[in-house]
Each structure stands twice: as C-alpha cells, then as structure tokens.
Enzyme design. Structure first.
Site, PDB file in Angstrom:
ATOM      1  N   GLY A 133      27.598  37.244   7.875  1.00 21.34           N
ATOM      2  CA  GLY A 133      26.754  36.260   6.969  1.00 21.34           C
ATOM      3  C   GLY A 133      27.045  34.893   7.881  1.00 21.34           C
ATOM      4  N   GLN A 169      27.879  25.964   9.422  1.00 25.93           N
ATOM      5  CA  GLN A 169      28.808  26.371  10.142  1.00 25.93           C
ATOM      6  C   GLN A 169      28.144  26.061  11.723  1.00 25.93           C
ATOM      7  OE1 GLN A 169      29.096  30.515   8.330  1.00 25.93           O
ATOM      8  NE2 GLN A 169      31.105  30.203   9.127  1.00 25.93           N
ATOM      9  N   CYS A 190      36.092  34.963   7.864  1.00 25.57           N
ATOM     10  CA  CYS A 190      34.961  33.802   8.246  1.00 25.57           C
ATOM     11  C   CYS A 190      34.746  33.407   9.465  1.00 25.57           C
ATOM     12  CB  CYS A 190      35.378  32.546   7.378  1.00 25.57           C
ATOM     13  SG  CYS A 190      34.158  31.158   7.562  1.00 25.57           S
ATOM     14  N   LEU A 191      33.712  33.447  10.024  1.00 27.33           N
ATOM     15  CA  LEU A 191      33.483  32.911  11.535  1.00 27.33           C
ATOM     16  C   LEU A 191      34.111  31.663  11.853  1.00 27.33           C
ATOM     17  CD1 LEU A 191      29.855  34.518  12.298  1.00 27.33           C
ATOM     18  CD2 LEU A 191      32.046  35.509  12.816  1.00 27.33           C
ATOM     19  N   HIS A 243      29.927  34.037  -0.604  1.00 26.94           N
ATOM     20  CA  HIS A 243      31.019  33.107   0.387  1.00 26.94           C
ATOM     21  C   HIS A 243      29.969  32.190   0.964  1.00 26.94           C
ATOM     22  CE1 HIS A 243      33.852  33.245   4.031  1.00 26.94           C
ATOM     23  NE2 HIS A 243      32.593  32.530   4.568  1.00 26.94           N
ATOM     24  N   GLU A 244      28.760  32.700   1.554  1.00 22.83           N
ATOM     25  CA  GLU A 244      28.162  31.834   2.249  1.00 22.83           C
ATOM     26  C   GLU A 244      27.441  30.623   1.466  1.00 22.83           C
ATOM     27  OE1 GLU A 244      28.173  32.364   5.328  1.00 22.83           O
ATOM     28  OE2 GLU A 244      28.906  34.493   5.391  1.00 22.83           O
ATOM     29  N   HIS A 275      29.775  27.696   1.540  1.00 23.26           N
ATOM     30  CA  HIS A 275      29.734  26.862   2.611  1.00 23.26           C
ATOM     31  C   HIS A 275      28.768  25.608   2.601  1.00 23.26           C
ATOM     32  CE1 HIS A 275      32.252  28.702   5.675  1.00 23.26           C
ATOM     33  NE2 HIS A 275      31.372  29.874   5.644  1.00 23.26           N
TER      34      HIS A 275
HETATM   35 ZN   LIG Z   1      32.190  31.673   6.295  1.00 22.87          ZN
END
Ligand SMILES: [Zn+2]
Length: 174
Positions: A46, A51, A94-95, A136-137, A140
């Site tokens: 995701g 991000q 998380c990226l 989660h996304e 953000h």
């Molecule tokens: Zn994330």
C-alpha cells in the site's frame, strides 16, 4: 508511469492532513499509476499520496501475494462507512519507516466508500490484511503513522534509529 521518491520519517510532509480530490481526472489517474509503480518497485502492499509528497486523499493498495495475479486498488477520498467491533492486533510495517515493524490493533473488517480511477463512487468490503492495509493508508491522509498507535517509548526508539540511519547514509561519499 514513473517511480516517485518515497519520503522517510520523521518528515513534516508525513504529518499533514491531505486534501480531498475534487474529481479523479487525468492528473489524479497519473498519480495513482505512478504510486502503484512506486509501491510495486518497493515490494509494498500500500502507498498513500503524502508518502510521495502529494497532500491529496489518494491511496493505492494491492495485497495479492507474489504468485498471485496483481489486484491493484486505486482509491480517492476513501471513507470508512462501517467498521467491525472485532479488533485484532497485526504486525505492521511502512515504506516510510523501512525495516521497522510493530503490532497495531485495528478493526478486522471495514466497508470503505471511495472514488475509483474512473471517477465512479464505489464501496468495498475488506477484511484481514486488506482491511488492515486500507486503514493504515487512510491514516497517512490524516498525518498518522503506524508508530503513532504504539507507545511513545517504542515510537521514539524507531524514529531515532531512522534519523541515525539517514545521517549515516549522508556521511557515505557518493
Ligand atoms: Zn505507511
């Protein structure tokens, strides 16, 4: 399509509340496709627009496993219209916080309303990993990271390590 640089925490751009998309036009579709390519290139499941430095309410998700056909989802202005009472802790990464993981408690199932890449309003019912990933996304978009769900002690350890690895990377001559 193009891959975009992913912002690593701590960074003020990850703490902003993203703005709603008025309509999904060519520009937003391009952003969705670039985000998917960026996510696949980083082996993520995701990615949210903040991000990659874009403060818009756009997320992409694909929880298909490596040996399965890709199942990309492109969501603009996602909104949780129902969440299960059933809550479960699951390991999260998380990226924007590479190589760090923690258990986060979230509803096991959610129903989400969103605008798709063709500017159509849709609803999806998700459970398990997909529900976890979408939530989660969506966090953000509020400037919330998974570490904001864990204790301040654990959060600070992770953020300090990220700052340290960034400094080390900068010290290496190019
Ligand atoms: Zn994330």
């Amino acid at each position: 399509m193009a891959t975009l640089p992913i912002i690593i925490a701590p960074d003020p751009r990850l703490k902003v509340k993203a703005k709603a998309v008025e309509r999904v036009d060519g520009e937003v579709r391009q952003l969705m496709d670039d985000m998917l390519e960026t996510m696949y290139a980083s082996n993520g499941i995701g990615l949210a627009a903040p991000q990659v430095g874009v403060a818009k309410r756009v997320i992409v998700v694909d929880v298909a496993r490596e040996n399965e056909k890709p199942r990309p989802l492109r969501l603009a202005n996602p909104e949780i219209v129902w969440a299960s009472d059933d809550i479960q802790p699951r390991n999260e990464g998380c990226l924007s916080l590479p190589e760090h993981y923690a258990e986060v408690e979230r509803p096991v199932a959610v129903r989400v309303r969103y605008i798709d890449h063709e500017n159509e309003i849709r609803e999806i019912e998700a459970e398990g990993v997909l529900a976890q990933c979408i939530q989660h996304e969506m966090d953000h978009l509020e400037g919330v990271l998974f570490v904001d769900h864990i204790s301040a002690l654990k959060r600070n350890i992770i953020l300090r390590k990220l700052v340290k690895s960034r400094k080390l990377a900068q010290e290496v001559p190019a």
